[in-house]
Design a protein around this motif. Structure first.
Motif, PDB file in Angstrom:
ATOM      1  N   MET A   1      95.139 -14.591  29.255  1.00 45.76           N
ATOM      2  CA  MET A   1      94.016 -13.370  30.089  1.00 45.76           C
ATOM      3  C   MET A   1      94.497 -12.766  31.406  1.00 45.76           C
ATOM      4  N   ASP A   2      95.928 -14.036  31.753  1.00 48.17           N
ATOM      5  CA  ASP A   2      96.283 -13.157  32.468  1.00 48.17           C
ATOM      6  C   ASP A   2      97.754 -12.030  32.421  1.00 48.17           C
ATOM      7  N   ALA A   3      97.624 -11.998  30.539  1.00 40.26           N
ATOM      8  CA  ALA A   3      98.548 -10.907  30.311  1.00 40.26           C
ATOM      9  C   ALA A   3      98.286  -9.760  29.881  1.00 40.26           C
ATOM     10  N   GLU A   4      96.634  -9.950  29.561  1.00 42.86           N
ATOM     11  CA  GLU A   4      95.991  -9.207  28.671  1.00 42.86           C
ATOM     12  C   GLU A   4      94.742  -8.116  29.720  1.00 42.86           C
ATOM     13  N   GLY A   5      93.898  -9.251  30.427  1.00 41.33           N
ATOM     14  CA  GLY A   5      92.899  -9.635  30.626  1.00 41.33           C
ATOM     15  C   GLY A   5      92.520  -7.766  31.615  1.00 41.33           C
ATOM     16  N   GLY A   6      93.410  -7.407  32.497  1.00 41.35           N
ATOM     17  CA  GLY A   6      92.960  -5.966  32.988  1.00 41.35           C
ATOM     18  C   GLY A   6      93.084  -5.202  32.235  1.00 41.35           C
ATOM     19  N   ARG A   7      94.091  -5.371  31.241  1.00 39.43           N
ATOM     20  CA  ARG A   7      94.011  -3.606  30.192  1.00 39.43           C
ATOM     21  C   ARG A   7      92.612  -4.312  29.225  1.00 39.43           C
ATOM     22  N   MET A   8      92.220  -4.886  29.273  1.00 37.40           N
ATOM     23  CA  MET A   8      90.790  -5.555  28.456  1.00 37.40           C
ATOM     24  C   MET A   8      89.819  -5.329  28.604  1.00 37.40           C
ATOM     25  N   LEU A   9      89.917  -5.293  30.130  1.00 30.17           N
ATOM     26  CA  LEU A   9      88.708  -5.012  31.108  1.00 30.17           C
ATOM     27  C   LEU A   9      88.205  -3.364  30.954  1.00 30.17           C
ATOM     28  N   GLY A  10      89.574  -2.802  30.962  1.00 28.18           N
ATOM     29  CA  GLY A  10      89.631  -0.992  31.319  1.00 28.18           C
ATOM     30  C   GLY A  10      88.877  -0.746  29.962  1.00 28.18           C
ATOM     31  N   VAL A  11      90.307  -1.234  28.850  1.00 30.48           N
ATOM     32  CA  VAL A  11      89.590  -0.375  27.251  1.00 30.48           C
ATOM     33  C   VAL A  11      87.827  -1.156  27.180  1.00 30.48           C
ATOM     34  N   ALA A  12      87.182  -2.006  27.965  1.00 33.78           N
ATOM     35  CA  ALA A  12      86.033  -2.445  27.625  1.00 33.78           C
ATOM     36  C   ALA A  12      84.688  -2.008  28.315  1.00 33.78           C
ATOM     37  N   THR A  13      85.400  -1.720  29.830  1.00 30.55           N
ATOM     38  CA  THR A  13      85.081  -0.886  30.842  1.00 30.55           C
ATOM     39  C   THR A  13      84.718   0.644  29.667  1.00 30.55           C
ATOM     40  N   ARG A  14      85.306   1.261  29.670  1.00 32.35           N
ATOM     41  CA  ARG A  14      85.802   2.360  28.733  1.00 32.35           C
ATOM     42  C   ARG A  14      85.025   2.947  27.480  1.00 32.35           C
ATOM     43  N   MET A  15      84.555   1.353  26.904  1.00 28.53           N
ATOM     44  CA  MET A  15      83.659   1.533  25.914  1.00 28.53           C
ATOM     45  C   MET A  15      82.048   1.910  25.843  1.00 28.53           C
ATOM     46  N   LEU A  16      81.865   0.852  26.869  1.00 30.54           N
ATOM     47  CA  LEU A  16      80.475   0.510  27.160  1.00 30.54           C
ATOM     48  C   LEU A  16      80.348   1.588  28.712  1.00 30.54           C
ATOM     49  N   ARG A  17      80.995   1.150  29.319  1.00 34.78           N
ATOM     50  CA  ARG A  17      80.880   2.787  30.021  1.00 34.78           C
ATOM     51  C   ARG A  17      79.686   1.412  31.909  1.00 34.78           C
ATOM     52  N   ARG A  18      79.526   0.259  31.606  1.00 37.32           N
ATOM     53  CA  ARG A  18      79.163  -0.235  32.681  1.00 37.32           C
ATOM     54  C   ARG A  18      80.423  -1.982  32.914  1.00 37.32           C
ATOM     55  N   SER A  19      80.190  -2.327  34.115  1.00 40.91           N
ATOM     56  CA  SER A  19      81.322  -3.114  33.941  1.00 40.91           C
ATOM     57  C   SER A  19      81.108  -4.102  34.172  1.00 40.91           C
ATOM     58  N   ASP A  20      79.133  -4.413  34.538  1.00 44.16           N
ATOM     59  CA  ASP A  20      78.471  -5.793  33.800  1.00 44.16           C
ATOM     60  C   ASP A  20      78.964  -6.387  32.351  1.00 44.16           C
ATOM     61  N   LEU A  21      78.888  -5.197  32.042  1.00 47.93           N
ATOM     62  CA  LEU A  21      78.637  -5.493  30.206  1.00 47.93           C
ATOM     63  C   LEU A  21      80.529  -6.339  29.904  1.00 47.93           C
ATOM     64  N   ALA A  22      80.820  -5.123  30.653  1.00 51.15           N
ATOM     65  CA  ALA A  22      82.815  -5.103  29.821  1.00 51.15           C
ATOM     66  C   ALA A  22      82.987  -6.200  30.603  1.00 51.15           C
ATOM     67  N   GLU A  23      82.573  -7.124  31.435  1.00 49.41           N
ATOM     68  CA  GLU A  23      82.695  -8.439  32.071  1.00 49.41           C
ATOM     69  C   GLU A  23      82.401  -9.396  30.622  1.00 49.41           C
ATOM     70  N   ASP A  24      81.186  -9.712  30.005  1.00 47.67           N
ATOM     71  CA  ASP A  24      80.912 -10.094  29.608  1.00 47.67           C
ATOM     72  C   ASP A  24      81.663 -10.058  28.152  1.00 47.67           C
ATOM     73  N   ALA A  25      81.819  -8.624  28.361  1.00 47.02           N
ATOM     74  CA  ALA A  25      82.813  -8.056  26.170  1.00 47.02           C
ATOM     75  C   ALA A  25      83.918  -8.918  26.762  1.00 47.02           C
ATOM     76  N   VAL A  26      84.825  -8.145  27.341  1.00 49.18           N
ATOM     77  CA  VAL A  26      86.251  -9.409  27.408  1.00 49.18           C
ATOM     78  C   VAL A  26      86.046 -11.300  27.623  1.00 49.18           C
ATOM     79  N   GLN A  27      84.325 -12.091  29.009  1.00 50.15           N
ATOM     80  CA  GLN A  27      84.688 -13.243  27.971  1.00 50.15           C
ATOM     81  C   GLN A  27      84.229 -13.462  27.292  1.00 50.15           C
ATOM     82  N   ASP A  28      83.590 -13.083  25.832  1.00 50.85           N
ATOM     83  CA  ASP A  28      83.551 -13.280  24.889  1.00 50.85           C
ATOM     84  C   ASP A  28      84.500 -13.240  24.341  1.00 50.85           C
ATOM     85  N   ALA A  29      85.281 -12.306  23.688  1.00 51.88           N
ATOM     86  CA  ALA A  29      85.855 -11.938  23.188  1.00 51.88           C
ATOM     87  C   ALA A  29      87.737 -13.057  23.359  1.00 51.88           C
ATOM     88  N   MET A  30      87.587 -13.643  24.909  1.00 50.78           N
ATOM     89  CA  MET A  30      88.362 -14.539  24.995  1.00 50.78           C
ATOM     90  C   MET A  30      88.178 -16.057  24.080  1.00 50.78           C
TER      91      MET A  30
END
Length: 154
Positions: A1-30
């Motif tokens: 999470m420390d190594a890739e979490g920020g980039r993953m959140l950026g990718v998810a935010t671009r795909m989902l266009r919502r920060s709340d869903l992006a955070e959920d997506a990163v959590q689920d993915a991890m």
């Protein structure tokens, strides 16, 4: 999470266009990465590629699910869902059906209490709270209504 979490959140935010869903997506993915770590095969690609594929698939699933959802104001959720589902269930009954004919013979409160119980799965207490009626009255309405339905349908 420390190594890739920020980039993953950026990718998810671009795909989902919502920060709340992006955070959920990163959590689920991890969580999926953690659970499926034994499935990773280094011969098929890099670890980061595998992690981002899991994230991408999770984001796509969330986008598909979001397309089926229609946003409702929080204060309208109970009323909209309950009345909409009950009205839809009532409308879907065949006009020539014996059940619809027998339900029409009941007063509106009794009919809604029975439909809430059988269609929505509400308990007597939940029905009483939603109808703003005493619990004993709701129990009586349901019991008498079901008795009348049994007589009518037999």
């Amino acid at each position: 999470m420390d190594a890739e979490g920020g980039r993953m959140l950026g990718v998810a935010t671009r795909m989902l266009r919502r920060s709340d869903l992006a955070e959920d997506a990163v959590q689920d993915a991890m969580v999926l990465v953690w659970r499926r770590a034994a499935q990773y095969d280094p011969d098929r690609g890099s670890a980061s590629g595998w992690v981002y594929t899991i994230l991408r698939n999770r984001c796509l699933t969330m986008l598909r699910n979001e397309a089926r959802e229609t946003p409702t104001a929080p204060e309208m959720i109970d009323e909209t869902l309950e009345s909409g589902v009950l009205d839809t269930a009532w409308d879907r009954l065949d006009t020539a059906s014996d059940l619809k004919r027998c339900l029409e013979g009941l007063d509106d409160g009794t009919r809604r209490a029975i439909l809430s119980s059988y269609v929505l799965g509400h308990s007597h207490g939940e029905i009483a709270g939603r109808m703003k009626a005493p619990l004993g009255s709701v129990k009586s309405w349901v019991r008498r209504g079901l008795s009348k339905l049994r007589e009518c349908l037999s």
